[in-house]
Scaffold this active site. Structure first.
Site: not given
Length: 533
Positions: A189, A263
């Site tokens: 992230h 993702d």
């Protein structure tokens, strides 16, 4: 629109998210103009069960009005444990490492099946789980207790069982994060992790659970924004954008013919690298089917337009778009049909959602997962009604970007109070001052028993100093690790130590019950804890 047919075929490859409990105008536009394939829901979209069902019903009604052949795929990260999206009115189920600690894959099946039933009842037909990452790195900041453990064989067994449970409940599953995110110390992230192991090691560890679960009938696989130099020779190319990983390894070598999803393409590993929109083009070229853009409308539309432009200039063969559409259609035909969906906003919430039956199932599994790691004749404790107990735990329950901050309100004190009435609760900050440490040390003298809840201890953590201070007090001192099982490595002098692997209230209640001898727990560590030198 220049090529409406192409726009809708490309749109079908997008999974998008939005803010709020209602469908915003721009999502309705994406459904009508581009026939987007899927919606991802986060905590920001989750209200009561009634509100969730109203939202998913509205989305499907919009898709029906837009002329969709199949209903929308609506997905969520309901891994359970520390990563869950459903809230009040639904069942809190144990997460992966708690399940791994039971040493019984049947528990993973039962929890997968029950979770799937609740999701399906609320109009969510696709779960972004199970996690098949092998957590063999204690410093991993993003997987940790989201994994079933450090053994590839255990992760494979439990992953398959969880997958089968959800599938039997009628919910699409997702194996993630391919080819493996377990042995990293960077959160994708935030940045681009690198896993430098050779192919032989990857085959034995990282790839093994994926291979076994693919053979067992996986629905979808999610790619990791992780760079694997032993597979991808071009420097710094994450798996999501790598044709060698997606097409060469996943499809051709491992024989996966299902749907591949990225993702989120707004994670820093992509958005601050090639960029979200360009990344979408590269992902499709690599062989993925679904491009996930979870947050920003401009990036969602921009990604669709970039992919359309790449097809029109010949950079992407339109046949690749057609094949991706066919794989998605096959998945939808298996799991979602208009005949199975009620578009009535007044449909009753099925009684199994948040039911006593599910609550009891979860509690029994928590008892099999919560682990007494160390007990030097401390547990169970024997106290009189007027004996005073001090419960201490830190604030800030989340450390991972993917965790939902709505569930960070820890309740260890309340759990202990269910078993003893004379309890004082003291919540500390993660940045304890020396004065506060000294004050707690003095305060401890007024109590017979001290229970400390810890949250992912790292080197230099004030939680270590606090624990040492409490050991010195000479009082009965017990530690409950409320997330990372590795905390014990930093606390060698503690006399009694339990792992809950998550700070879900039922897990904390079971641990508290074990301390008082009211609950029998039988969990076994699914990871190795080495002492810190």
């Amino acid at each position: 629109m220049k090529n409406n047919n192409l726009a809708k075929k490309v749109g079908k490859l997008l999974v998008v998210g939005f803010d709020g409990l209602e469908v915003p105008k721009h999502i309705r536009e994406l459904i009508h103009d581009y026939h987007i394939g899927g919606i991802i829901l986060f905590g920001r979209n989750i209200g009561t069960p009634r509100e969730i069902l109203a939202l998913t019903t509205d989305l499907q009604q919009e898709a029906k009005n837009a002329g969709y052949t199949y209903p929308l795929l609506i997905c969520v990260d309901q891994e359970n444990g520390v990563v869950r999206r459903l809230g009040k009115g639904t069942t809190i189920f144990p997460g992966a490492m708690t399940l791994g600690a039971t040493e019984d894959p049947n528990q993973a099946y039962d929890i997968g099946f029950a979770s799937g039933k609740e999701l399906r009842a609320l109009g969510i037909n696709w779960n972004l789980a199970p996690v098949l990452d092998v957590n063999n790195n204690p410093d991993n900041p993003v997987i940790g207790v989201r994994s079933f453990g450090e053994s590839p064989d255990k992760v494979a067994q439990f992953g398959q069982a969880a997958m089968k449970g959800m599938q039997d409940a009628g919910v699409i599953t997702t194996l993630k994060h391919f080819p493996g995110h377990g042995d990293t110390d960077v959160d994708s992230h935030l940045d681009l992790p690198v896993i430098s192991h050779d192919r032989n090691r990857l085959d034995k560890v990282e790839l093994y659970p994926f291979q076994k679960s693919i053979e067992a009938g996986a629905d979808t696989v999610m790619s990791a924004h992780v760079y694997f130099p032993s597979i991808e020779t071009d420097p710094g190319v994450p798996a999501t954008l790598s044709e060698k990983v997606i097409t060469g390894l996943l499809r051709e070598e491992l024989g996966f013919n299902g749907v591949v999803t990225t993702d989120c393409m707004e994670m820093n590993a992509i958005s601050q690298g090639v960029g979200t929109e360009k990344g979408g083009v590269l992902a499709v070229k690599a062989g993925v089917d679904f491009v996930m853009v979870s947050h920003t409308f401009e990036r969602q539309v921009g990604t669709i337009k970039e992919i359309i432009a790449a097809v029109e200039r010949g950079e992407i063969n339109e046949n690749m778009i057609n094949q991706a559409n066919e794989r998605i259609n096959t998945l939808q035909a298996k799991y979602v049909k208009w005949d199975d969906i009620s578009l009535d906003n007044n449909s009753p919430i099925p009684t199994l959602v948040g039911s006593k039956e599910h609550e009891e199932l979860a509690f029994e599994v928590y008892k099999k997962g919560v682990t007494i790691v160390k007990n030097e004749n401390i547990l169970p404790i024997h106290v009189k009604n007027d004996d005073r107990i001090l419960v201490i735990y830190p604030d800030n329950g989340t450390t991972m970007q993917v965790e939902d901050k709505r569930y960070a309100n820890l309740a260890l004190g309340e759990a202990v109070k269910e078993y003893h009435q004379n309890v004082d609760v003291y919540q500390i900050s993660q940045k304890l001052s020396q004065e506060e440490l000294e004050s707690i040390g003095k305060k401890a003298q007024d109590y017979g028993v001290i229970i400390l809840g810890t949250l992912t201890i790292t080197a230099g953590s004030k939680q270590i100093q606090l624990a040492e201070k409490l050991v010195e007090s000479g009082k009965t001192f017990i530690v409950i690790a409320m997330r990372s099982p590795y905390d014990l490595a930093y606390l060698p002098n503690v006399h009694a130590y339990l792992n809950t692997y998550e700070f879900s209230y039922p897990a904390l209640k079971v641990a508290a019950g074990a301390i008082f001898g009211k609950e029998q727990v039988s969990g076994k560590l699914p990871v190795t804890i080495s002492s810190i030198k």
